[in-house]
Design a protein around this motif. Structure first.
Motif, PDB file in Angstrom:
ATOM      1  N   ASP A  66     -15.634  14.595  73.651  1.00  0.00           N
ATOM      2  CA  ASP A  66     -15.543  15.847  72.871  1.00  0.00           C
ATOM      3  C   ASP A  66     -14.287  16.673  73.128  1.00  0.00           C
ATOM      4  O   ASP A  66     -14.059  17.644  72.410  1.00  0.00           O
ATOM      5  CB  ASP A  66     -16.774  16.745  73.064  1.00  0.00           C
ATOM      6  N   VAL A  67     -13.468  16.335  74.113  1.00  0.00           N
ATOM      7  CA  VAL A  67     -12.256  17.102  74.463  1.00  0.00           C
ATOM      8  C   VAL A  67     -12.479  18.620  74.404  1.00  0.00           C
ATOM      9  O   VAL A  67     -11.724  19.358  73.782  1.00  0.00           O
ATOM     10  CB  VAL A  67     -11.014  16.683  73.631  1.00  0.00           C
ATOM     11  N   THR A  68     -13.510  19.086  75.086  1.00  0.00           N
ATOM     12  CA  THR A  68     -13.762  20.525  75.153  1.00  0.00           C
ATOM     13  C   THR A  68     -12.728  21.196  76.052  1.00  0.00           C
ATOM     14  O   THR A  68     -12.174  20.577  76.964  1.00  0.00           O
ATOM     15  CB  THR A  68     -15.173  20.804  75.688  1.00  0.00           C
ATOM     16  N   GLU A  69     -12.508  22.468  75.791  1.00  0.00           N
ATOM     17  CA  GLU A  69     -11.508  23.220  76.555  1.00  0.00           C
ATOM     18  C   GLU A  69     -11.883  23.300  78.033  1.00  0.00           C
ATOM     19  O   GLU A  69     -11.018  23.343  78.909  1.00  0.00           O
ATOM     20  CB  GLU A  69     -11.363  24.624  75.960  1.00  0.00           C
ATOM     21  N   ASN A  70     -13.197  23.300  78.324  1.00  0.00           N
ATOM     22  CA  ASN A  70     -13.598  23.361  79.734  1.00  0.00           C
ATOM     23  C   ASN A  70     -13.159  22.107  80.500  1.00  0.00           C
ATOM     24  O   ASN A  70     -12.927  22.168  81.709  1.00  0.00           O
ATOM     25  CB  ASN A  70     -15.103  23.611  79.879  1.00  0.00           C
ATOM     26  N   GLN A  71     -13.031  20.981  79.819  1.00  0.00           N
ATOM     27  CA  GLN A  71     -12.515  19.772  80.474  1.00  0.00           C
ATOM     28  C   GLN A  71     -11.055  19.971  80.876  1.00  0.00           C
ATOM     29  O   GLN A  71     -10.625  19.538  81.954  1.00  0.00           O
ATOM     30  CB  GLN A  71     -12.654  18.566  79.549  1.00  0.00           C
ATOM     31  N   LEU A  72     -10.298  20.642  79.995  1.00  0.00           N
ATOM     32  CA  LEU A  72      -8.892  20.941  80.285  1.00  0.00           C
ATOM     33  C   LEU A  72      -8.782  21.863  81.501  1.00  0.00           C
ATOM     34  O   LEU A  72      -7.947  21.667  82.388  1.00  0.00           O
ATOM     35  CB  LEU A  72      -8.245  21.587  79.061  1.00  0.00           C
ATOM     36  N   ILE A  90     -11.940  12.085  71.149  1.00  0.00           N
ATOM     37  CA  ILE A  90     -11.731  13.225  70.250  1.00  0.00           C
ATOM     38  C   ILE A  90     -12.591  13.133  68.992  1.00  0.00           C
ATOM     39  O   ILE A  90     -12.502  12.156  68.254  1.00  0.00           O
ATOM     40  CB  ILE A  90     -10.255  13.280  69.795  1.00  0.00           C
ATOM     41  N   PRO A  91     -13.394  14.180  68.689  1.00  0.00           N
ATOM     42  CA  PRO A  91     -14.033  14.303  67.372  1.00  0.00           C
ATOM     43  C   PRO A  91     -13.044  15.044  66.448  1.00  0.00           C
ATOM     44  O   PRO A  91     -12.948  16.270  66.482  1.00  0.00           O
ATOM     45  CB  PRO A  91     -15.285  15.134  67.664  1.00  0.00           C
ATOM     46  N   PHE A  92     -12.301  14.315  65.656  1.00  0.00           N
ATOM     47  CA  PHE A  92     -11.082  14.834  65.033  1.00  0.00           C
ATOM     48  C   PHE A  92     -11.286  16.037  64.116  1.00  0.00           C
ATOM     49  O   PHE A  92     -10.434  16.907  64.031  1.00  0.00           O
ATOM     50  CB  PHE A  92     -10.358  13.699  64.287  1.00  0.00           C
ATOM     51  N   SER A  93     -12.399  16.099  63.435  1.00  0.00           N
ATOM     52  CA  SER A  93     -12.638  17.213  62.509  1.00  0.00           C
ATOM     53  C   SER A  93     -12.741  18.552  63.227  1.00  0.00           C
ATOM     54  O   SER A  93     -12.527  19.601  62.618  1.00  0.00           O
ATOM     55  CB  SER A  93     -13.935  16.959  61.727  1.00  0.00           C
ATOM     56  N   TYR A 130     -10.967   7.619  70.246  1.00  0.00           N
ATOM     57  CA  TYR A 130     -11.708   8.071  69.062  1.00  0.00           C
ATOM     58  C   TYR A 130     -13.144   8.470  69.424  1.00  0.00           C
ATOM     59  O   TYR A 130     -13.812   7.788  70.196  1.00  0.00           O
ATOM     60  CB  TYR A 130     -11.811   6.941  68.038  1.00  0.00           C
ATOM     61  N   HIS A 131     -13.598   9.562  68.798  1.00  0.00           N
ATOM     62  CA  HIS A 131     -15.021   9.940  68.886  1.00  0.00           C
ATOM     63  C   HIS A 131     -15.519  10.283  67.477  1.00  0.00           C
ATOM     64  O   HIS A 131     -16.342  11.177  67.304  1.00  0.00           O
ATOM     65  CB  HIS A 131     -15.180  11.118  69.838  1.00  0.00           C
ATOM     66  N   SER A 132     -14.971   9.572  66.496  1.00  0.00           N
ATOM     67  CA  SER A 132     -15.242   9.728  65.065  1.00  0.00           C
ATOM     68  C   SER A 132     -14.581  10.987  64.503  1.00  0.00           C
ATOM     69  O   SER A 132     -13.974  11.778  65.246  1.00  0.00           O
ATOM     70  CB  SER A 132     -16.750   9.739  64.757  1.00  0.00           C
ATOM     71  N   TYR A 133     -14.709  11.181  63.217  1.00  0.00           N
ATOM     72  CA  TYR A 133     -14.176  12.392  62.575  1.00  0.00           C
ATOM     73  C   TYR A 133     -15.230  13.494  62.558  1.00  0.00           C
ATOM     74  O   TYR A 133     -14.999  14.610  63.002  1.00  0.00           O
ATOM     75  CB  TYR A 133     -13.728  12.068  61.143  1.00  0.00           C
ATOM     76  N   GLN A 134     -16.439  13.167  62.099  1.00  0.00           N
ATOM     77  CA  GLN A 134     -17.460  14.191  61.875  1.00  0.00           C
ATOM     78  C   GLN A 134     -18.519  14.299  62.970  1.00  0.00           C
ATOM     79  O   GLN A 134     -19.377  15.163  62.907  1.00  0.00           O
ATOM     80  CB  GLN A 134     -18.168  13.937  60.546  1.00  0.00           C
ATOM     81  N   HIS A 135     -18.469  13.420  63.963  1.00  0.00           N
ATOM     82  CA  HIS A 135     -19.468  13.402  65.036  1.00  0.00           C
ATOM     83  C   HIS A 135     -20.890  13.235  64.487  1.00  0.00           C
ATOM     84  O   HIS A 135     -21.821  13.913  64.899  1.00  0.00           O
ATOM     85  CB  HIS A 135     -19.392  14.671  65.892  1.00  0.00           C
ATOM     86  N   LYS A 136     -21.031  12.293  63.557  1.00  0.00           N
ATOM     87  CA  LYS A 136     -22.353  11.966  63.009  1.00  0.00           C
ATOM     88  C   LYS A 136     -22.787  10.601  63.535  1.00  0.00           C
ATOM     89  O   LYS A 136     -21.956   9.784  63.924  1.00  0.00           O
ATOM     90  CB  LYS A 136     -22.315  11.947  61.479  1.00  0.00           C
ATOM     91  N   TYR A 170     -18.996   5.980  70.537  1.00  0.00           N
ATOM     92  CA  TYR A 170     -19.898   6.282  69.430  1.00  0.00           C
ATOM     93  C   TYR A 170     -20.576   7.638  69.658  1.00  0.00           C
ATOM     94  O   TYR A 170     -21.144   7.857  70.734  1.00  0.00           O
ATOM     95  CB  TYR A 170     -20.987   5.203  69.303  1.00  0.00           C
ATOM     96  N   PRO A 171     -20.534   8.547  68.678  1.00  0.00           N
ATOM     97  CA  PRO A 171     -21.263   9.806  68.827  1.00  0.00           C
ATOM     98  C   PRO A 171     -22.738   9.551  69.120  1.00  0.00           C
ATOM     99  O   PRO A 171     -23.366   8.716  68.457  1.00  0.00           O
ATOM    100  CB  PRO A 171     -21.064  10.486  67.464  1.00  0.00           C
TER     101      PRO A 171
END
Length: 241
Positions: A66-72, A90-93, A130-136, A170-171
């Protein structure tokens, strides 16, 4: 064949009081990384594994979804401190937004890194995937919807000149399970030049992988003690915890 545990992390928080099943405190994460370093574990990126036919003993892959800011804020400095590598998916959307797919869950909203933050990450230390575009859930999407998800992801990658490895988490660890659907799904991954597909599975892998599109990850949870962490490294998730 060699054992290869692949650990799955999500959020990192400042205090153990803020932990939940998707969130590990920075204190626990440091103890875990310190354990890996002190016990001579070697971390690898998927780009490296692609070129390898065998791996050293005590090899491991660290992954963050998810590349959340808390990871940074919390995980990246610890990776640097202990000289460990990790793969961030990364969930690109949602780049530069929040984790809107969790909108109706019990978890608080988390900021997703911006393009600028992603591009500043040390690529020797952190590999982006990759973690998909829409996280579905892929099992809920048609073949054309999955293909469209890849197309939109590639648009973001090209527009922003991002360096992304050919590894896909895969999400929800979800992918089509029916025999025909699974065959079509894996064909689609290959057509989109994906070389590694990660589910959950909660067991160490054997390397070389039996199936590059069904790679197992071990879920590290916020309430895991260091002993539980050590057991998961060796055995994966047991019924004891």
């Amino acid at each position: 064949m060699s054992r290869l545990p692949i650990l799955m992390y999500h959020n990192v928080c400042q205090s153990e009081n803020e932990c939940n099943k998707l969130t590990v405190s920075v204190q626990k994460l440091e103890r875990q990384f310190q354990y890996l370093k002190e016990n001579n574990y070697k971390t690898f990126h998927f780009e490296e594994l692609e070129k390898m036919k065998s791996i050293p003993q005590k090899s491991i892959v660290l992954t963050f979804d998810d590349v959340t800011e808390n990871q940074l804020v919390y995980a990246v400095p610890l990776l640097e401190k202990y000289g460990l590598k990790a793969s961030f998916f990364i969930p690109f959307s949602y780049i530069g937004k929040t984790d809107l797919w969790n909108e109706n869950s019990e978890f608080p909203a988390e900021k997703i890194m911006t393009i600028e933050q992603l591009k500043k990450l040390n690529s020797d230390r952190i590999e982006l995937g990759y973690h998909s575009y829409q996280h579905k859930k892929y099992s809920s999407l048609s073949t054309s919807e999955i293909q469209n998800d890849f197309i939109k992801s590639e648009e973001i990658i090209k527009q922003n000149d991002l360096k992304i490895s050919a590894a896909l988490a895969y999400p929800y660890g979800n992918y089509p399970k029916g025999s025909n659907e699974k065959v079509h799904f894996k064909k689609l991954l290959a057509e989109n030049k994906i070389k590694f597909g990660l589910k959950i599975g909660n067991r160490p892998n054997r390397f070389p992988f039996k199936d590059n599109y069904e790679i197992k990850r071990i879920d590290i949870k916020g309430h895991d003690s260091l002993m539980t962490f050590r057991l998961k490294l060796k055995f994966g998730k047991l019924k004891l915890f």
